[in-house]
Design an enzyme around this catalytic site. Sequence first.
Site, short mmCIF file in Angstrom:
data_model
loop_
_atom_site.label_atom_id
_atom_site.label_comp_id
_atom_site.label_asym_id
_atom_site.label_seq_id
_atom_site.Cartn_x
_atom_site.Cartn_y
_atom_site.Cartn_z
CG ASP A 67 -0.28 -0.42 2.52
OD1 ASP A 67 0.97 -0.37 2.59
OD2 ASP A 67 -0.99 -0.79 3.47
CG ASN A 136 -8.89 -1.42 12.20
OD1 ASN A 136 -7.90 -2.00 11.76
ND2 ASN A 136 -9.46 -0.43 11.56
CG HIS A 138 -5.82 -2.04 8.99
ND1 HIS A 138 -5.97 -0.78 9.52
CD2 HIS A 138 -4.47 -2.23 8.91
CE1 HIS A 138 -4.78 -0.25 9.74
NE2 HIS A 138 -3.86 -1.11 9.39
CD GLU A 143 -8.86 1.13 7.83
OE1 GLU A 143 -8.86 0.25 8.72
OE2 GLU A 143 -8.21 2.19 7.94
C1 GLP Z 1 -0.33 0.23 8.71
C2 GLP Z 1 -0.10 -0.52 7.38
C3 GLP Z 1 -0.30 -1.99 7.55
C4 GLP Z 1 0.31 -2.39 8.86
C5 GLP Z 1 -0.50 -1.86 10.00
C6 GLP Z 1 0.11 -2.06 11.37
O1 GLP Z 1 -1.12 1.33 8.63
N1 GLP Z 1 -0.87 -0.07 6.26
O2 GLP Z 1 0.28 -2.67 6.45
O3 GLP Z 1 0.36 -3.79 8.98
O4 GLP Z 1 -0.88 -0.53 9.77
O5 GLP Z 1 1.16 -1.19 11.59
P1 GLP Z 1 2.22 -1.36 12.76
O6 GLP Z 1 3.08 -2.51 12.38
O7 GLP Z 1 2.96 -0.06 12.81
O8 GLP Z 1 1.45 -1.62 14.00
#
Ligand code: GLP
Length: 246
Positions: A67, A136, A138, A143
């Site tokens: 992404d 959440n 995702h 989402e």
């Molecule tokens: C982000 C990314 C995800 C990631 C998630 C968790 O916003 N788009 O790919 O897995 O949120 O992030 P973190 O590893 O910083 O908790």
Amino acid sequence: MKVLVFDNYEAASEHAAQLVEAQILENNQSVLGLATGSTPIGLYKNLIEGVKARGISYKNVSTINLDEYIGLPREHSESYHTFMAENLFNHIDISIDNTYIPDGMSPSPEEECVRYEENMDRVGPIDLQILGIGSNGHIAFNEPGTDPDSLTHVVELVASTREDNARFFPSIDDVPTHAITTGIKSILRSKKIILIASGKGKAEAVKQLLSKEISQDFPASYLWNHNDVTLIVDQDAYALVQTEGQ
Ligand code: GLP
């Protein structure tokens, strides 16, 4: 889903790196699906070490990222382009032409989604996909409520995701409101998937995932529809599962 629990983040990251390196040793032209966020940083550190310490080469490897934020120039400190360059690509012998990240500055994000999906078809299938998980549930930026048949698409980030990611920006108002993300279907086409979850902040999400209930409200639950998923967790992220089981 195979569940592997490690004492701490370092041990979990090390194991994830071993699985990635095993994939590359099996096929030096592997296609890796890569994630951003805090979680995979430890994995990437280990992969960087592996280049020198274990002679792993990324010369023929391709990578496809999950992404990118819409509206952040590539060179912005918080763009996922910058994240990947700083945390991995600048430190390994990968050819940057073999790395793919959505263009968040495309004049037509919808057209960019189509182009990105075509890239995935051309370069893929992904041999090994790395995933983190949002608090959440995702995955990538899919989402709650995302269609399980979704391909790469534009998404409006929910408030909790923008709050979670605000720690990287001067203020919450600076967190982009939209992103381009590969879809649930795009992710599930990967041959193998590794989901890493670390820390207390992910404990509820891990508990929900391991309840095995598949629901559109919790996008990571669609991983139960895939036949080769490894969940790598540390004790903190696994804490609520253990408590309930005892
Ligand atoms: C982000 C990314 C995800 C990631 C998630 C968790 O916003 N788009 O790919 O897995 O949120 O992030 P973190 O590893 O910083 O908790």
